[in-house]
Enzyme design. Sequence first.
Site, PDB file in Angstrom:
ATOM      1  CG  ASP A   1      41.600 -84.352  -0.938  1.00  0.00           C
ATOM      2  OD1 ASP A   1      42.145 -83.592  -0.113  1.00  0.00           O
ATOM      3  OD2 ASP A   1      40.430 -84.789  -0.804  1.00  0.00           O
TER       4      ASP A   1
ATOM      5  CB  ALA B   1      35.019 -76.851   4.380  1.00  0.00           C
TER       6      ALA B   1
ATOM      7  CG  ASP C   1      34.094 -85.422  -1.989  1.00  0.00           C
ATOM      8  OD1 ASP C   1      33.237 -85.452  -2.899  1.00  0.00           O
ATOM      9  OD2 ASP C   1      34.808 -86.404  -1.738  1.00  0.00           O
TER      10      ASP C   1
HETATM   11  P1  13P Z   1      33.603 -82.764   3.018  1.00  0.00           P
HETATM   12  O1  13P Z   1      33.304 -84.183   3.352  1.00  0.00           O
HETATM   13  O2  13P Z   1      33.102 -81.851   4.110  1.00  0.00           O
HETATM   14  O3  13P Z   1      33.084 -82.358   1.702  1.00  0.00           O
HETATM   15  O4  13P Z   1      35.200 -82.574   2.991  1.00  0.00           O
HETATM   16  C1  13P Z   1      35.931 -82.815   1.832  1.00  0.00           C
HETATM   17  C2  13P Z   1      37.412 -82.815   2.060  1.00  0.00           C
HETATM   18  O5  13P Z   1      37.912 -82.355   3.063  1.00  0.00           O
HETATM   19  C3  13P Z   1      38.252 -83.379   1.002  1.00  0.00           C
HETATM   20  O6  13P Z   1      39.592 -83.421   1.369  1.00  0.00           O
HETATM   21  O1  G3H Z   2      38.662 -86.278   2.326  1.00  0.00           O
HETATM   22  C1  G3H Z   2      37.868 -87.040   1.821  1.00  0.00           C
HETATM   23  C2  G3H Z   2      37.289 -86.703   0.496  1.00  0.00           C
HETATM   24  O2  G3H Z   2      35.910 -86.469   0.641  1.00  0.00           O
HETATM   25  C3  G3H Z   2      37.575 -87.787  -0.483  1.00  0.00           C
HETATM   26  O3  G3H Z   2      36.757 -88.868  -0.242  1.00  0.00           O
HETATM   27  O4  G3H Z   2      38.383 -90.750  -0.250  1.00  0.00           O
HETATM   28  O5  G3H Z   2      35.939 -91.157  -0.613  1.00  0.00           O
HETATM   29  O6  G3H Z   2      37.308 -90.048  -2.379  1.00  0.00           O
HETATM   30  P1  G3H Z   2      37.122 -90.310  -0.908  1.00  0.00           P
HETATM   31 ZN    ZN Z   3      39.922 -83.731   3.450  1.00  0.00          ZN
END
Ligand code: 13P
Ligand code: G3H
Ligand code: ZN
Length: 314
Positions: free
Chosen positions: A87, A218, A261
């Site tokens: 990600d 989302a 997330d």
């Molecule tokens: P949220 O913070 O809305 O859960 O988004 C997660 C996300 O886009 C991870 O790439």
């Molecule tokens: O896009 C963000 C995700 O919620 C991941 O968050 O970079 O704190 O692991 P993080």
């Molecule tokens: Zn994201």
Amino acid sequence: MGLVTSKEMFEKAYQGGYAVGAFNVNNMEIIQGIVEAANETNAPVILQVSAGARKYANPIYLKKLVEAAAECNQKAGKDIPMVLHLDHGPDFETCKDCIDSGFTSVMIDGSKYDFEENVALTKKVVEYAHARGVVVEAELGKLAGIEDDVQVNEKDAMYTDPAQAEEFVKRTGCDSLAIAIGTSHGAYKFKGEAKLRFDILEEIGKRLPGFPIVLHGASSVPQEFVAMCNEYGGNIPGAKGVPEEMLRKAATMAVCKINIDSDIRLAMTANIRECFTKSPEVFDPRTYLGQARTAVKDMVKHKIVDVLGCDNKA
Ligand code: 13P
Ligand code: G3H
Ligand code: ZN
């Protein structure tokens, strides 16, 4: 079935008018909660690892935990397809490391660069990934909120330009594209009324027929978790997410992957806070982490069945 790429998953999701959930994983309990939910609903699932997660848990641990989940499923005769995805890959080297170590999908997030630099970086990752059977998600447009260490203000957030999206996909050869239509990362997405630019999503869908779009930021920030956090000693007033009906609508359009997330974080924190307050005698981590894992599972099942529509699509 074990780990697969998202190619067939997205083709089916596009045709079927639903989306696959992409859930961020940071530890064993989160992985187990998500995979149990996908098993019980017979749903395809994407487990995604951010750069921050790699730093927190060590990339080797997370990869082995996801592989353990796939192995347990195989032994139990469960046949759901699972994707191991990077990600917000910040650079080529991180993408390469994940590709070399067995990820089936990576995201290169070049949204911080200008258009031409984003094209060049994405193309470089696509060439490396495709030669090794790995698929690539790219990003065009800026989401408000926090992406790893980069804070984008609401006024600096840039909606994705549909004409640019068409050119970007054609020039880079990426397999899916994250776009900005008004969502943002974190638990504070809207100050007033929630608003998403479905007109932009529709125009992108017309310009790129059949091409899978990704929605980041989302989480719907369930108000029962916010209330629980605040009741049991937390302080997160005004946390607000994307209304579930908007996510359902996006899933019927070109959106094939929906990223979640913050809702996992909230489900765990609310339940751990409740356990600590109601049962102060508890000091066995398995008690409160077990409760948190069940909360993650229940939340993910609800998303799969009532929001994404990917139950029984494994
Ligand atoms: P949220 O913070 O809305 O859960 O988004 C997660 C996300 O886009 C991870 O790439
Ligand atoms: O896009 C963000 C995700 O919620 C991941 O968050 O970079 O704190 O692991 P993080
Ligand atoms: Zn994201």
